[in-house]
Design an enzyme around this catalytic site. Structure first.
Site, PDB file in Angstrom:
ATOM      1  N   SER A  39      66.604  16.571  46.264  1.00  0.00           N
ATOM      2  CA  SER A  39      65.760  15.904  47.263  1.00  0.00           C
ATOM      3  C   SER A  39      64.302  16.333  47.160  1.00  0.00           C
ATOM      4  O   SER A  39      63.976  17.393  46.635  1.00  0.00           O
ATOM      5  CB  SER A  39      66.260  16.221  48.672  1.00  0.00           C
ATOM      6  OG  SER A  39      67.640  15.996  48.778  1.00  0.00           O
TER       7      SER A  39
HETATM    8  N1  SAH Z   1      71.418  18.966  48.411  1.00  0.00           N
HETATM    9  C1  SAH Z   1      71.187  18.559  47.038  1.00  0.00           C
HETATM   10  C2  SAH Z   1      70.882  17.080  46.908  1.00  0.00           C
HETATM   11  C3  SAH Z   1      72.106  16.411  46.590  1.00  0.00           C
HETATM   12  S1  SAH Z   1      72.186  14.699  46.217  1.00  0.00           S
HETATM   13  C4  SAH Z   1      70.127  19.380  46.366  1.00  0.00           C
HETATM   14  O1  SAH Z   1      69.463  20.176  47.053  1.00  0.00           O
HETATM   15  O2  SAH Z   1      69.965  19.255  45.146  1.00  0.00           O
HETATM   16  C5  SAH Z   1      73.711  14.382  47.072  1.00  0.00           C
HETATM   17  C6  SAH Z   1      74.908  15.088  46.511  1.00  0.00           C
HETATM   18  O3  SAH Z   1      76.012  14.728  47.362  1.00  0.00           O
HETATM   19  C7  SAH Z   1      75.300  14.657  45.106  1.00  0.00           C
HETATM   20  O4  SAH Z   1      75.402  15.760  44.279  1.00  0.00           O
HETATM   21  C8  SAH Z   1      76.653  13.957  45.303  1.00  0.00           C
HETATM   22  O5  SAH Z   1      77.549  14.143  44.215  1.00  0.00           O
HETATM   23  C9  SAH Z   1      77.152  14.652  46.555  1.00  0.00           C
HETATM   24  N2  SAH Z   1      78.197  13.920  47.286  1.00  0.00           N
HETATM   25  C10 SAH Z   1      78.265  12.588  47.564  1.00  0.00           C
HETATM   26  N3  SAH Z   1      79.378  12.301  48.280  1.00  0.00           N
HETATM   27  C11 SAH Z   1      80.023  13.495  48.459  1.00  0.00           C
HETATM   28  C12 SAH Z   1      81.237  13.872  49.118  1.00  0.00           C
HETATM   29  N4  SAH Z   1      82.033  12.991  49.722  1.00  0.00           N
HETATM   30  N5  SAH Z   1      81.600  15.169  49.096  1.00  0.00           N
HETATM   31  C13 SAH Z   1      80.819  16.108  48.474  1.00  0.00           C
HETATM   32  N6  SAH Z   1      79.665  15.808  47.840  1.00  0.00           N
HETATM   33  C14 SAH Z   1      79.269  14.519  47.835  1.00  0.00           C
END
Ligand code: SAH
Length: 217
Positions: free
Chosen positions: A64
């Site tokens: 993000s």
């Molecule tokens: N917090 C992260 C940004 C992540 S982007 C950072 O600081 O880099 C969102 C993430 O959510 C992705 O890696 C995606 O694979 C994950 N995601 C999406 N749906 C999910 C679910 N049901 N359970 C766990 N992770 C999930």
């Protein structure tokens, strides 16, 4: 990477930009200053690590935008004794920022590749108060609940009930809500004796929260 002088200027500008955009919480600014974002981005985007935008990571996901990380962290009103649940580990950057303020962070990711990489990054930096779980964030971590704070870093169409059920009394949950390709906004929920209080905040753009563990990777 960069000549070290540029690196310091980049990091000063990074903090100034967060302040300029309205981040005022000293603990959040300190955590944003402390966590080396360049360790969470891919090799080829490292030079952009301190610019205020989202960057691509493995598995088609994104780390993000720093402002959004700081903003969501500020909304959580974290205290040093808090246990926090994060859904969507991704690169691990948001979890790292949370871990500098709170006592313990549990972070759930549905891609094995991302979960393993984030664990390695935490080991390398020496952050020992973060547990990464490979699983489906829609379910949360019922065996470890309740959590003082919950943060979701992928956009859901509706608030996942299992997660609000794992929020402690007086707990706060922050998440992006909205359709996959439509308008999304940051929502803050407070668990009060009278029920969940909801605030709708800024417009954002997040990758979707998808059900189940990822089949591949
Ligand atoms: N917090 C992260 C940004 C992540 S982007 C950072 O600081 O880099 C969102 C993430 O959510 C992705 O890696 C995606 O694979 C994950 N995601 C999406 N749906 C999910 C679910 N049901 N359970 C766990 N992770 C999930």
């Amino acid at each position: 990477m960069w000549p070290s002088k540029n690196k310091n200027i980049d990091r000063m500008e990074f903090l100034l930009s967060l302040r300029r955009h309205g981040i005022t919480d000293a603990a959040v600014l300190r955590a944003m200053d402390e966590v080396p974002r360049e360790m969470f981005v891919s090799e080829d985007t490292r030079a952009q690590a301190y610019q205020d935008h989202a960057l691509p990571i493995d598995c088609g996901q994104t780390i993000s935008q720093p402002y959004v990380v700081a903003y969501m962290t500020e909304l959580l009103e974290l205290q040093s004794h808090h246990r926090v649940l994060e859904i969507g580990t991704g690169s691990g950057y948001q979890a790292a920022v949370l871990s500098r303020i709170a006592a313990h962070v549990v972070s759930i990711e549905r891609y094995r590749t991302l979960a393993e990489k984030a664990r390695k990054t935490f080991d390398r930096i020496g952050y020992t108060n973060i547990d990464v779980i490979l699983g489906d964030g829609f379910e949360g971590a019922p065996n470890l609940a309740p959590f003082d704070r919950i943060i979701v870093t992928a956009a859901a169409e509706a608030v996942p009930d299992a997660l609000t059920g794992q929020l402690a009394d007086d707990g706060i949950m922050v998440l992006p809500l909205g359709p996959r390709n439509g308008p999304q906004q940051i929502v803050r929920l407070r668990n009060t004796p009278a029920g969940l209080e909801r605030e709708d905040l800024i417009a954002v753009r997040f990758v979707p929260l998808l059900p189940g563990r990822a089949k591949e990777l």
